[in-house]
Enzyme design. Structure first.
Site, mmCIF file in Angstrom:
data_model
loop_
_atom_site.group_PDB
_atom_site.id
_atom_site.type_symbol
_atom_site.label_atom_id
_atom_site.label_comp_id
_atom_site.label_asym_id
_atom_site.label_seq_id
_atom_site.Cartn_x
_atom_site.Cartn_y
_atom_site.Cartn_z
ATOM 1 N N LYS A 120 -10.929 44.536 -12.330
ATOM 2 C CA LYS A 120 -11.164 45.982 -12.417
ATOM 3 C C LYS A 120 -10.967 46.515 -13.834
ATOM 4 O O LYS A 120 -11.782 47.284 -14.342
ATOM 5 C CB LYS A 120 -10.206 46.744 -11.487
ATOM 6 C CG LYS A 120 -10.390 46.513 -10.018
ATOM 7 C CD LYS A 120 -9.512 47.440 -9.187
ATOM 8 C CE LYS A 120 -8.025 47.283 -9.423
ATOM 9 N NZ LYS A 120 -7.504 45.966 -9.027
ATOM 10 N N ASN A 143 -5.613 54.314 -13.952
ATOM 11 C CA ASN A 143 -4.470 53.496 -14.349
ATOM 12 C C ASN A 143 -4.525 53.035 -15.799
ATOM 13 O O ASN A 143 -3.494 52.748 -16.401
ATOM 14 C CB ASN A 143 -4.382 52.258 -13.445
ATOM 15 C CG ASN A 143 -4.143 52.637 -11.997
ATOM 16 O OD1 ASN A 143 -3.615 53.695 -11.710
ATOM 17 N ND2 ASN A 143 -4.543 51.767 -11.085
ATOM 18 N N HIS A 190 -1.560 42.980 -1.797
ATOM 19 C CA HIS A 190 -0.927 44.213 -1.317
ATOM 20 C C HIS A 190 -0.825 44.264 0.215
ATOM 21 O O HIS A 190 -0.875 45.345 0.806
ATOM 22 C CB HIS A 190 -1.696 45.434 -1.822
ATOM 23 C CG HIS A 190 -1.904 45.455 -3.300
ATOM 24 N ND1 HIS A 190 -0.860 45.404 -4.200
ATOM 25 C CD2 HIS A 190 -3.043 45.502 -4.032
ATOM 26 C CE1 HIS A 190 -1.345 45.440 -5.434
ATOM 27 N NE2 HIS A 190 -2.657 45.481 -5.360
#
Length: 448
Positions: A120, A143, A190
Site C-alpha cells: 500500500k 497514514n 490483523h
C-alpha cells in the site's frame, strides 16, 4: 456535508493522537458540540491542544454516559468495535465514522485510494509522485501523509487526494467514494482485530462499495480472494498481473497499460517482483489523468521506493543496492527475491522465531551468495549450502556489507531482505535498514 451542517451537532471523538486531534479541530471550527474521549492518557501536547479548543474531555475510561445525545462518533481506526461503548453505540444506531469519512464529507476534491495487505505505502507514494506531473493540485493523505480531514478541509475543489487505507479505516466508511481505487492483494493479517479472514476481507472490500460505472477499480488478477470479492463491484474493473494476460501487464519485459507501452521493466528504479505489481497498479490508477508519457517514464526511472521496502539505494562500485529491511517474514522476502533477474548477494537473518525457511527456496533462483547475520544467520547459510549456493556467516551488519562487496562483482544485486525481525540486534527494522545504508556508503563510496 457543508461545514455549516455541523453547527450544534453533538459529536464524540473517540481516541486522540493525530487523527483524533485533527477531527476535533475541524468539528470545533465547524460549530459542533464536541467531546473527546480517550481510554488512556493523551500526550501533554494533545491535552494542551484540547484545552485550547475548549472541548469536553474524559480520559482513562469509556463511560456509557458519554453516548447521551450523541449524533455521531468519530473514532480512531485502531480502537476495536468490541469495546462496550461502541457496542452500545451500535445498539443505539449511532453512526461510527473514522476521520477519513469525515474528510470525505468536507471536500469536493476527487479521491484516489489504495488498499491491500502488502504494497500500500509504496503504491500510494508512487501514485502521488506520478500525479504531481499533471496540472491539477494533488495531496497525500492518511497514514503516510497528514490526517485526511486536515488535507480535505483545505483542498481545492479540483484537487486530487491520494490516500492509503487500512482495513481499520475502511470499517468506518459509509459514503466514501473514490473515483479510482486499487485492491492490491490479500493475506492473513490483523485477525486479532477482525476475528477471521473473511471479516478482514470484507473490510478491505468496502473500498469499492460505493463506486459506480464511472469509477475505476484496479485489482490483482493473481489474487483469487481479491478477484472473488471484486466480482460484486459496480465500477469498471481493470486487472493487473506480472504473470498472466491482463489490462496492465508485462510482455517481453515491456510494461504495458491497455495498449500503451510504458517502458522496459529493467529500467525501473524499484526492485522486487511485488514492486513490479505495485507499478502496474499505480499506472492503471493514474491513467485517466493523462500524464505525459515522458513524465511517467522519468518518475519510474528515478522513484526508488519507500524507505526500507525494497528501496533502491543506488549503484556502488557497479553493484545495485536495495534496502528491504522491512521484510521480516518469508512472504515479503520471497517477493523481493523473485523480482530480480541479475545475480543476487542476499543479506538475511535476524531474530530467531523458529520459522520454516524452506518455502524461500523456490524464490532463490537468482541468489549467487547468501550472507547470514543475526540469530538466524547460520540457518540461512545452511539453507543456501543445501541448494549448492555459497554462503558466509557474519556477526554484524558492517561485516555483512563488507562480505557482500567482497563476493560480488559489477552487475550484481546486493539485497538486504532479512526474512526475520530485527529485535536480536536492533530496536526496529528502520534502525537496521539505516545501519545497512550507512555501511554501504562507508564501504562502497559514492553512489552512481
Amino acid at each position: 456535508m457543508k461545514k455549516s451542517d455541523w453547527v450544534n451537532k453533538k459529536v464524540l471523538v473517540l481516541g486522540t493522537a493525530k487523527s483524533g486531534i485533527a477531527a476535533a479541530k475541524y468539528l470545533v471550527e465547524a460549530g459542533a458540540d464536541v467531546t473527546v474521549n480517550d481510554g488512556g492518557t493523551p500526550s501533554g501536547t494533545d491535552q494542551d491542544t484540547l484545552l485550547k479548543l475548549g472541548v469536553k474531555t474524559t480520559f482513562g475510561e469509556h463511560p456509557l454516559t458519554l453516548l447521551e445525545g450523541v449524533e455521531l462518533i468519530v473514532k480512531n481506526p485502531g480502537i476495536p468495535y468490541q469495546i462496550p461503548l461502541l457496542q452500545e453505540a451500535l445498539v443505539r444506531q449511532i453512526p461510527i465514522w473514522t476521520e477519513v469519512e469525515l474528510g470525505y464529507h468536507a471536500t469536493n476534491a476527487q479521491w484516489v485510494a489504495i488498499t491491500g495487505s502488502n504494497g500500500k505505502t509504496t503504491t500510494t507514494t508512487l501514485v502521488h509522485e506520478l500525479l504531481k506531473q499533471q496540472t491539477r493540485p494533488v495531496h497525500l493523505a492518511g497514514n503516510i501523509g497528514f490526517p485526511a480531514i486536515e488535507i480535505a478541509k483545505e483542498a481545492e475543489d479540483d484537487a486530487i487526494i491520494v490516500i492509503e487505507l487500512s482495513s481499520f479505516q475502511l470499517m468506518g466508511m459509509h459514503a466514501f467514494k473514490p473515483m479510482s481505487a486499487a485492491f492490491l492483494n490479500l493475506s492473513a493479517a490483523h485477525l486479532d482485530y477482525h476475528g477471521d479472514l473473511e471479516s478482514y476481507a470484507e473490510a478491505k472490500a468496502r473500498i469499492f462499495r460505493n463506486m459506480d460505472a464511472n469509477d475505476r477499480l484496479v485489482v490483482n488478477a493473481d489474487d483469487d480472494v481479491v478477484m472473488r470479492l471484486s466480482d460484486q463491484a459496480k465500477a469498471e474493473r481493470l486487472r493487473f498481473s506480472r504473470k498472466s494476460p491482463a489490462y496492465a501487464r508485462v510482455e517481453q519485459d515491456m510494461i504495458i497499460i491497455g495498449e500503451t507501452p510504458i517502458l522496459p521493466a529493467a529500467e525501473l528504479a524499484l526492485g522486487g517482483g511485488h514492486n513490479l505489481e505495485n507499478v502496474l497498479a499505480a499506472l492503471t490508477l493514474v491513467e485517466p489523468f493523462n500524464i505525459p508519457l515522458q513524465a511517467v517514464q522519468d518518475v519510474l526511472r528515478t522513484f526508488g521506493g519507500v524507505a526500507h521496502r525494497t528501496e533502491y539505494i543506488g549503484e556502488f562500485k557497479g553493484r545495485k543496492v536495495y534496502n528491504d529491511s522491512k521484510a521480516t517474514n518469508n512472504v515479503a522476502t520471497e517477493a523481493a527475491l523473485s523480482g530480480f533477474k541479475d545475480p543476487i548477494i542476499w543479506l538475511c537473518g535476524g531474530l530467531e522465531r523458529g520459522a520454516d525457511l524452506t518455502p524461500l527456496v523456490e524464490s532463490m533462483t537468482q541468489v549467487k551468495h547468501v550472507v547470514g547475520l543475526g540469530e538466524t544467520g547460520p540457518r540461512f547459510a545452511e539453507l543456501a549450502r543445501q541448494e549448492k549456493i555459497d554462503a558466509t556467516v557474519v556477526s554484524d551488519m558492517a561485516q555483512a556489507v563488507q562480505a557482500a562487496f567482497d563476493v560480488s562483482q559489477a552487475g550484481d544485486i546486493i539485497l538486504l531482505s532479512p526474512a526475520s525481525a530485527s529485535w536480536d540486534q536492533y530496536k526496529t527494522y528502520e534502525e537496521r535498514g539505516e545501519h545497512f545504508v550507512r555501511a554501504v556508503e562507508s564501504i562502497g563510496g559514492d553512489a552512481k
